[in-house]
Scaffold this motif. Sequence first.
Motif, PDB file in Angstrom:
ATOM      1  N   PRO A 121       0.818  -1.226   0.000  1.00 34.17           N
ATOM      2  CA  PRO A 121       0.000   0.000   0.000  1.00 34.17           C
ATOM      3  C   PRO A 121       0.845   1.266   0.000  1.00 34.17           C
ATOM      4  O   PRO A 121       0.506   2.231  -0.695  1.00 34.17           O
ATOM      5  N   TYR A 122       1.946   1.254   0.746  1.00 35.71           N
ATOM      6  CA  TYR A 122       2.814   2.436   0.762  1.00 35.71           C
ATOM      7  C   TYR A 122       3.395   2.696  -0.628  1.00 35.71           C
ATOM      8  O   TYR A 122       3.429   3.840  -1.097  1.00 35.71           O
ATOM      9  N   PHE A 123       3.848   1.639  -1.289  1.00 33.81           N
ATOM     10  CA  PHE A 123       4.422   1.800  -2.621  1.00 33.81           C
ATOM     11  C   PHE A 123       3.365   2.304  -3.605  1.00 33.81           C
ATOM     12  O   PHE A 123       3.634   3.200  -4.408  1.00 33.81           O
ATOM     13  N   LEU A 124       2.166   1.757  -3.536  1.00 34.54           N
ATOM     14  CA  LEU A 124       1.102   2.129  -4.469  1.00 34.54           C
ATOM     15  C   LEU A 124       0.678   3.586  -4.305  1.00 34.54           C
ATOM     16  O   LEU A 124       0.457   4.293  -5.300  1.00 34.54           O
ATOM     17  N   LEU A 125       0.569   4.059  -3.062  1.00 32.14           N
ATOM     18  CA  LEU A 125       0.133   5.437  -2.875  1.00 32.14           C
ATOM     19  C   LEU A 125       1.189   6.413  -3.380  1.00 32.14           C
ATOM     20  O   LEU A 125       0.868   7.472  -3.934  1.00 32.14           O
ATOM     21  N   ASN A 126       2.479   6.070  -3.225  1.00 27.03           N
ATOM     22  CA  ASN A 126       3.537   6.937  -3.738  1.00 27.03           C
ATOM     23  C   ASN A 126       3.645   6.840  -5.252  1.00 27.03           C
ATOM     24  O   ASN A 126       3.929   7.836  -5.931  1.00 27.03           O
ATOM     25  N   THR A 152     -10.617   9.502   4.574  1.00 26.97           N
ATOM     26  CA  THR A 152     -10.199   9.131   5.930  1.00 26.97           C
ATOM     27  C   THR A 152     -11.363   9.209   6.910  1.00 26.97           C
ATOM     28  O   THR A 152     -11.508   8.362   7.800  1.00 26.97           O
ATOM     29  N   LEU A 153     -12.186  10.244   6.767  1.00 21.44           N
ATOM     30  CA  LEU A 153     -13.337  10.380   7.655  1.00 21.44           C
ATOM     31  C   LEU A 153     -14.291   9.208   7.489  1.00 21.44           C
ATOM     32  O   LEU A 153     -14.774   8.632   8.477  1.00 21.44           O
ATOM     33  N   VAL A 154     -14.566   8.823   6.244  1.00 22.89           N
ATOM     34  CA  VAL A 154     -15.477   7.708   5.975  1.00 22.89           C
ATOM     35  C   VAL A 154     -14.887   6.385   6.459  1.00 22.89           C
ATOM     36  O   VAL A 154     -15.547   5.603   7.157  1.00 22.89           O
ATOM     37  N   LEU A 155     -13.627   6.134   6.108  1.00 24.76           N
ATOM     38  CA  LEU A 155     -12.995   4.875   6.492  1.00 24.76           C
ATOM     39  C   LEU A 155     -12.747   4.808   7.994  1.00 24.76           C
ATOM     40  O   LEU A 155     -12.832   3.731   8.593  1.00 24.76           O
ATOM     41  N   GLY A 156     -12.426   5.951   8.607  1.00 29.56           N
ATOM     42  CA  GLY A 156     -12.239   5.971  10.055  1.00 29.56           C
ATOM     43  C   GLY A 156     -13.500   5.567  10.793  1.00 29.56           C
ATOM     44  O   GLY A 156     -13.456   4.857  11.800  1.00 29.56           O
ATOM     45  N   ARG A 157     -14.631   6.010  10.282  1.00 26.58           N
ATOM     46  CA  ARG A 157     -15.913   5.611  10.867  1.00 26.58           C
ATOM     47  C   ARG A 157     -16.200   4.135  10.584  1.00 26.58           C
ATOM     48  O   ARG A 157     -16.655   3.405  11.468  1.00 26.58           O
ATOM     49  N   ILE A 218      -6.009   5.243  -1.404  1.00 24.02           N
ATOM     50  CA  ILE A 218      -5.018   4.316  -0.852  1.00 24.02           C
ATOM     51  C   ILE A 218      -4.338   4.923   0.370  1.00 24.02           C
ATOM     52  O   ILE A 218      -4.088   4.246   1.370  1.00 24.02           O
ATOM     53  N   CYS A 219      -4.070   6.220   0.300  1.00 27.55           N
ATOM     54  CA  CYS A 219      -3.440   6.912   1.423  1.00 27.55           C
ATOM     55  C   CYS A 219      -4.335   6.863   2.661  1.00 27.55           C
ATOM     56  O   CYS A 219      -3.859   6.636   3.778  1.00 27.55           O
ATOM     57  N   ALA A 220      -5.636   7.085   2.460  1.00 23.12           N
ATOM     58  CA  ALA A 220      -6.571   7.027   3.585  1.00 23.12           C
ATOM     59  C   ALA A 220      -6.616   5.630   4.191  1.00 23.12           C
ATOM     60  O   ALA A 220      -6.616   5.464   5.424  1.00 23.12           O
ATOM     61  N   LEU A 221      -6.644   4.605   3.344  1.00 20.45           N
ATOM     62  CA  LEU A 221      -6.617   3.226   3.834  1.00 20.45           C
ATOM     63  C   LEU A 221      -5.348   2.951   4.632  1.00 20.45           C
ATOM     64  O   LEU A 221      -5.386   2.325   5.699  1.00 20.45           O
ATOM     65  N   TYR A 222      -4.232   3.424   4.109  1.00 17.41           N
ATOM     66  CA  TYR A 222      -2.940   3.235   4.769  1.00 17.41           C
ATOM     67  C   TYR A 222      -2.955   3.833   6.173  1.00 17.41           C
ATOM     68  O   TYR A 222      -2.551   3.192   7.152  1.00 17.41           O
ATOM     69  N   MET A 223      -3.441   5.070   6.296  1.00 12.45           N
ATOM     70  CA  MET A 223      -3.450   5.741   7.592  1.00 12.45           C
ATOM     71  C   MET A 223      -4.407   5.067   8.576  1.00 12.45           C
ATOM     72  O   MET A 223      -4.051   4.798   9.728  1.00 12.45           O
ATOM     73  N   VAL A 224      -5.637   4.823   8.115  1.00 16.30           N
ATOM     74  CA  VAL A 224      -6.660   4.278   9.006  1.00 16.30           C
ATOM     75  C   VAL A 224      -6.278   2.881   9.492  1.00 16.30           C
ATOM     76  O   VAL A 224      -6.378   2.580  10.692  1.00 16.30           O
ATOM     77  N   ALA A 305      -4.332  14.330  10.381  1.00 19.20           N
ATOM     78  CA  ALA A 305      -3.193  14.192   9.467  1.00 19.20           C
ATOM     79  C   ALA A 305      -3.620  14.331   8.014  1.00 19.20           C
ATOM     80  O   ALA A 305      -2.908  14.938   7.201  1.00 19.20           O
ATOM     81  N   SER A 306      -4.795  13.790   7.674  1.00 15.38           N
ATOM     82  CA  SER A 306      -5.254  13.848   6.285  1.00 15.38           C
ATOM     83  C   SER A 306      -5.668  15.265   5.898  1.00 15.38           C
ATOM     84  O   SER A 306      -5.352  15.735   4.800  1.00 15.38           O
ATOM     85  N   VAL A 307      -6.378  15.953   6.795  1.00 13.30           N
ATOM     86  CA  VAL A 307      -6.735  17.347   6.514  1.00 13.30           C
ATOM     87  C   VAL A 307      -5.470  18.203   6.503  1.00 13.30           C
ATOM     88  O   VAL A 307      -5.359  19.158   5.726  1.00 13.30           O
TER      89      VAL A 307
END
Length: 382
Positions: A121-126, A152-157, A218-224, A305-307
């Motif tokens: 996931p890290y490689f894909l987002l970059n 991030t808000l949606v996935l975090g929930r 992908i970045c949101a998935l990575y963080m959450v 972090a996302s905002v």
Amino acid sequence: MNLTPGKRWPSDYTLGILILLVVVSLWTVGNFVAQDAYDTGFRKPFWVTYLNASSFVVYLVPYAIKHVLQKYGIHVWGGRAKPHGDYQSLPTDDKEGSLSPGSHPYTPKETFKLALTFAIPYFLLNWALFASLSLTSVTSSTILGSTVGIWTLVLGRLFRIEALTPVKVLAVATSFVGVVLVSVSDGSSSGTPAAAPAAHTDPAPVLGDAIALLGALICALYMVLFKRRVRDEARVDMRLFFGLMGALNAVGMLPVGLLLHLVGAERLAWPGAHVALVIAAGVATTVVADVLWVVAMMKTTPVVASVGQSLTMPLAIVGDFVLHGAVSVLAILGCVVVLASFGVLGLDTRKEAEHEKGRGLPQQSTDEETMEMGDRSMQEEE
């Protein structure tokens, strides 16, 4: 003197915000550095990503030296005498005599499994970021990448690690409005004759925008998922984690790059002296910024972090102004909106966490407790 969670937390949160601001600055510089390489004709987003991701291997060098020295009984400054060495135990309720199962520090083996989980996931987002930069402008790519806050808000929930409060929803929505304002400004300015002579050309802006949106998801998935899995950055040796991710990407992604070379999709070629220097500068920026970003995200929240990533947009506007000319009033207004939304979200999240700490809640609350508190907060607001 031991500090209580309520007294220690604000300083950690403030440190996380400051680190995030440093990361945003480094990322913006890195974006312009990468686009400088593309403007010279070196449009190889996969290989640029490969070099950046593989560069984290440098973090394994001091770890390996330290491990070898300790193996032969040589004392190393900062070495851990036992597995729990400098890890600070989380405070527990008087009725509970032990920590929750998910609060122990990660062993090297567990850290390797963690790196194995997040390496791709890290490689894909970059890769998505650099690919979008090769197809569209820094500002446009940054604008679409800023939508990571919504994801991030949606996935975090969805994954039950973020309490959904009215202020968070409003802050993310306001940030998106700012993104739209700058997007409209960027689109209108690109159609004017004054913008035509710009050094950077957009060979496929629609495709670049689509890739940027995919990278944001992908970045949101990575963080959450990282926040859900780790919970506290003190549990993981970040240098070891990123070093292992670098090694895994260096080995695992090389066959992909060779395949792209063989089919002619992206041929491997040695860059010129100027491009090599630009890429080296980008690699140095990545090695520092991406590690700090994860630390900042863990000290705050994925939504903050996302905002906060949206702050790359005002800096990108400034960079485009310096490099290519004037900036519109809409772009300035959008940047002000983004800055305001980030400030409101930061203050609200801090107050919310201080309130939770003041009620004596453990630092590592369960998913259900976190969501219940968020639901109660929404009910009180209503």
